[in-house]
Design a protein around this motif. Structure first.
Motif, PDB file in Angstrom:
ATOM      1  N   MET A 128       0.832  -1.198   0.000  1.00 46.03           N
ATOM      2  CA  MET A 128       0.000   0.000   0.000  1.00 46.03           C
ATOM      3  C   MET A 128       0.868   1.250   0.000  1.00 46.03           C
ATOM      4  O   MET A 128       1.917   1.276   0.625  1.00 46.03           O
ATOM      5  N   SER A 129       0.412   2.282  -0.697  1.00 50.28           N
ATOM      6  CA  SER A 129       1.126   3.558  -0.683  1.00 50.28           C
ATOM      7  C   SER A 129       0.734   4.366   0.551  1.00 50.28           C
ATOM      8  O   SER A 129       1.587   4.919   1.240  1.00 50.28           O
ATOM      9  N   ILE A 130      -0.572   4.431   0.821  1.00 45.48           N
ATOM     10  CA  ILE A 130      -1.088   5.115   2.009  1.00 45.48           C
ATOM     11  C   ILE A 130      -2.083   4.190   2.701  1.00 45.48           C
ATOM     12  O   ILE A 130      -2.947   3.598   2.052  1.00 45.48           O
ATOM     13  N   ALA A 131      -1.940   4.057   4.006  1.00 45.94           N
ATOM     14  CA  ALA A 131      -2.896   3.268   4.789  1.00 45.94           C
ATOM     15  C   ALA A 131      -3.286   4.055   6.031  1.00 45.94           C
ATOM     16  O   ALA A 131      -2.422   4.541   6.768  1.00 45.94           O
ATOM     17  N   VAL A 132      -4.579   4.209   6.242  1.00 48.63           N
ATOM     18  CA  VAL A 132      -5.132   4.863   7.430  1.00 48.63           C
ATOM     19  C   VAL A 132      -5.766   3.768   8.273  1.00 48.63           C
ATOM     20  O   VAL A 132      -6.653   3.048   7.809  1.00 48.63           O
ATOM     21  N   GLU A 133      -5.288   3.628   9.502  1.00 43.66           N
ATOM     22  CA  GLU A 133      -5.705   2.505  10.343  1.00 43.66           C
ATOM     23  C   GLU A 133      -6.401   3.003  11.608  1.00 43.66           C
ATOM     24  O   GLU A 133      -5.767   3.520  12.520  1.00 43.66           O
ATOM     25  N   ASN A 134      -7.731   2.905  11.618  1.00 43.58           N
ATOM     26  CA  ASN A 134      -8.560   3.215  12.787  1.00 43.58           C
ATOM     27  C   ASN A 134      -8.232   4.596  13.364  1.00 43.58           C
ATOM     28  O   ASN A 134      -8.047   4.762  14.571  1.00 43.58           O
ATOM     29  N   VAL A 135      -8.190   5.591  12.489  1.00 43.80           N
ATOM     30  CA  VAL A 135      -7.782   6.943  12.877  1.00 43.80           C
ATOM     31  C   VAL A 135      -8.967   7.753  13.389  1.00 43.80           C
ATOM     32  O   VAL A 135     -10.049   7.759  12.794  1.00 43.80           O
ATOM     33  N   SER A 136      -8.744   8.449  14.501  1.00 37.87           N
ATOM     34  CA  SER A 136      -9.738   9.369  15.055  1.00 37.87           C
ATOM     35  C   SER A 136      -9.087  10.709  15.367  1.00 37.87           C
ATOM     36  O   SER A 136      -7.901  10.775  15.712  1.00 37.87           O
ATOM     37  N   PHE A 137      -9.897  11.772  15.223  1.00 41.63           N
ATOM     38  CA  PHE A 137      -9.426  13.125  15.513  1.00 41.63           C
ATOM     39  C   PHE A 137     -10.621  13.945  15.990  1.00 41.63           C
ATOM     40  O   PHE A 137     -11.726  13.835  15.458  1.00 41.63           O
ATOM     41  N   ALA A 138     -10.397  14.763  17.021  1.00 40.27           N
ATOM     42  CA  ALA A 138     -11.464  15.605  17.552  1.00 40.27           C
ATOM     43  C   ALA A 138     -10.974  17.030  17.692  1.00 40.27           C
ATOM     44  O   ALA A 138      -9.797  17.277  17.973  1.00 40.27           O
ATOM     45  N   ALA A 139     -11.889  17.965  17.490  1.00 40.34           N
ATOM     46  CA  ALA A 139     -11.631  19.380  17.744  1.00 40.34           C
ATOM     47  C   ALA A 139     -12.448  19.754  18.966  1.00 40.34           C
ATOM     48  O   ALA A 139     -13.674  19.888  18.890  1.00 40.34           O
ATOM     49  N   GLY A 140     -11.761  19.917  20.095  1.00 40.40           N
ATOM     50  CA  GLY A 140     -12.490  20.124  21.342  1.00 40.40           C
ATOM     51  C   GLY A 140     -13.270  18.869  21.680  1.00 40.40           C
ATOM     52  O   GLY A 140     -12.725  17.764  21.717  1.00 40.40           O
ATOM     53  N   ASN A 141     -14.563  19.024  21.910  1.00 41.39           N
ATOM     54  CA  ASN A 141     -15.424  17.882  22.207  1.00 41.39           C
ATOM     55  C   ASN A 141     -16.100  17.314  20.966  1.00 41.39           C
ATOM     56  O   ASN A 141     -16.906  16.385  21.061  1.00 41.39           O
ATOM     57  N   ASN A 142     -15.771  17.874  19.791  1.00 43.88           N
ATOM     58  CA  ASN A 142     -16.410  17.468  18.545  1.00 43.88           C
ATOM     59  C   ASN A 142     -15.545  16.445  17.818  1.00 43.88           C
ATOM     60  O   ASN A 142     -14.426  16.745  17.404  1.00 43.88           O
ATOM     61  N   ILE A 143     -16.059  15.227  17.653  1.00 43.21           N
ATOM     62  CA  ILE A 143     -15.329  14.197  16.919  1.00 43.21           C
ATOM     63  C   ILE A 143     -15.475  14.478  15.424  1.00 43.21           C
ATOM     64  O   ILE A 143     -16.573  14.472  14.885  1.00 43.21           O
ATOM     65  N   VAL A 144     -14.362  14.723  14.765  1.00 44.63           N
ATOM     66  CA  VAL A 144     -14.367  15.101  13.348  1.00 44.63           C
ATOM     67  C   VAL A 144     -14.097  13.897  12.454  1.00 44.63           C
ATOM     68  O   VAL A 144     -14.713  13.734  11.405  1.00 44.63           O
ATOM     69  N   VAL A 145     -13.142  13.072  12.852  1.00 39.90           N
ATOM     70  CA  VAL A 145     -12.836  11.828  12.147  1.00 39.90           C
ATOM     71  C   VAL A 145     -12.939  10.713  13.182  1.00 39.90           C
ATOM     72  O   VAL A 145     -12.304  10.766  14.232  1.00 39.90           O
ATOM     73  N   ASP A 146     -13.745   9.685  12.872  1.00 39.54           N
ATOM     74  CA  ASP A 146     -14.132   8.716  13.898  1.00 39.54           C
ATOM     75  C   ASP A 146     -13.815   7.285  13.463  1.00 39.54           C
ATOM     76  O   ASP A 146     -14.603   6.628  12.778  1.00 39.54           O
ATOM     77  N   GLY A 147     -12.611   6.821  13.811  1.00 40.33           N
ATOM     78  CA  GLY A 147     -12.247   5.425  13.579  1.00 40.33           C
ATOM     79  C   GLY A 147     -12.184   5.027  12.115  1.00 40.33           C
ATOM     80  O   GLY A 147     -12.603   3.924  11.750  1.00 40.33           O
ATOM     81  N   VAL A 148     -11.623   5.879  11.277  1.00 43.66           N
ATOM     82  CA  VAL A 148     -11.581   5.621   9.832  1.00 43.66           C
ATOM     83  C   VAL A 148     -10.395   4.727   9.480  1.00 43.66           C
ATOM     84  O   VAL A 148      -9.270   4.955   9.921  1.00 43.66           O
ATOM     85  N   SER A 149     -10.656   3.710   8.675  1.00 44.20           N
ATOM     86  CA  SER A 149      -9.615   2.845   8.122  1.00 44.20           C
ATOM     87  C   SER A 149      -9.831   2.741   6.610  1.00 44.20           C
ATOM     88  O   SER A 149     -10.937   2.405   6.158  1.00 44.20           O
ATOM     89  N   LEU A 150      -8.804   3.043   5.851  1.00 46.72           N
ATOM     90  CA  LEU A 150      -8.850   2.888   4.398  1.00 46.72           C
ATOM     91  C   LEU A 150      -7.432   2.830   3.872  1.00 46.72           C
ATOM     92  O   LEU A 150      -6.481   3.197   4.558  1.00 46.72           O
ATOM     93  N   ASP A 151      -7.280   2.354   2.635  1.00 46.65           N
ATOM     94  CA  ASP A 151      -5.952   2.290   2.041  1.00 46.65           C
ATOM     95  C   ASP A 151      -6.050   2.542   0.545  1.00 46.65           C
ATOM     96  O   ASP A 151      -7.127   2.476  -0.048  1.00 46.65           O
ATOM     97  N   ILE A 152      -4.892   2.847  -0.043  1.00 45.98           N
ATOM     98  CA  ILE A 152      -4.832   3.109  -1.472  1.00 45.98           C
ATOM     99  C   ILE A 152      -3.520   2.560  -2.007  1.00 45.98           C
ATOM    100  O   ILE A 152      -2.456   2.763  -1.411  1.00 45.98           O
TER     101      ILE A 152
END
Length: 275
Positions: free
Chosen positions: A1-25
């Motif tokens: 894989m060139s790029i792999a995103v594995e169960n990634v989460s990100f929040a701004a303050g108390n707001n979950i913006v990216v929630d457990g995303v996994s994908l690859d290309i």
């Protein structure tokens, strides 16, 4: 894989913006990132190029954890074209594109002949060579977008991230830019709103909604009439185009859209044909 995103989460303050995303290309392929406004597309792109720090999960470039790659090495590898970028500095289009060569030079090094050649080639590829000496502030929105894409091309990345690259562009330049991206032969992740452009140019499509990955796969698998109505709130008919062979989405008027279409036009009453 060139790029792999594995169960990634990100929040701004108390707001979950990216929630457990996994994908690859895979290397050299194009991934279209789709979803309604606020679904997390732009944030995910920034996470991949380490402009946002993940709260959990891992992003990998090849076998390497992106958090362990030195900044200078990462800058030579990944280029990001964002939706909007501005400056009050008096720069020409050529100057802006030249910024893409910064990761390839030492801190105090001047531009080389190779840098100049890369800048000229990038401007030519986005049809902006004739505006190379024009000040940035005098360019139209579409022209600025093409210059930003040229800056990314001058960077000569192995991974290219584009956030709404067709924003502000007319139809001709939308097709030309995405055709160019498809011919680069490098790994690309492209955030788009236009489902038909994604179906035409992307090898794989990932759908986000409220920060979660809803579906991922080829256009024929992902862009179903049921999913389009569920995620985007519009009714659609999906069929393979007889022109370019890719899937084509034709939109139907749903209940909310039908109510708007019943409004009289400037010339008086209008007749609406039901789909």
């Amino acid at each position: 894989m060139s790029i792999a995103v594995e169960n990634v989460s990100f929040a701004a303050g108390n707001n979950i913006v990216v929630d457990g995303v996994s994908l690859d290309i895979d290397k050299g392929r194009i991934l279209g990132l789709l979803g309604p406004n606020g679904s997390g597309k732009s944030s995910l792109l920034r996470i991949i190029c380490r402009l946002r720090k993940v709260q959990s999960g891992i992003v990998r470039l090849g076998e390497d954890d992106i958090s362990l790659i030195p900044r200078a090495a990462l800058a030579r590898r990944i280029a990001l074209v964002e939706q909007q970028s501005s400056t009050d500095t008096q720069l020409t289009a050529r100057d802006v594109v030249g910024l893409g060569r910064t990761p390839h030079r030492g801190l105090l090094s001047s531009r080389s002949a190779d840098d100049d050649a890369a800048v000229e080639d990038a401007l030519d590829r986005v049809d902006m060579l004739h505006k190379a000496n024009q000040l940035w502030q005098t360019l139209s929105g579409g022209e600025r977008q093409r210059v930003h894409i040229a800056r990314a091309l001058a960077q000569a990345p192995s991974e290219l991230l584009l956030d709404e690259p067709t924003n502000h562009l007319d139809i001709q330049h939308q097709l030309e830019i995405l055709s160019l991206v498809s011919r680069l032969g490098i790994t690309c992740i492209v955030a788009l709103h236009d489902l038909n452009l994604a179906a035409m140019f992307c090898d794989k499509i990932a759908i986000l909604r409220e920060g979660k990955l809803v579906a991922a796969g080829t256009a024929g698998v992902v862009l179903t009439e049921t999913l389009i109505e569920d995620v985007f709130g519009v009714r659609a008919h999906v069929e393979r185009s007889s022109v370019h062979g890719r899937f084509n989405i034709q939109y139907r008027l749903g209940q909310r859209q039908s109510a708007l279409s019943d409004l009289p036009s400037e010339g008086g009453d209008r007749t609406r044909q039901s789909s």
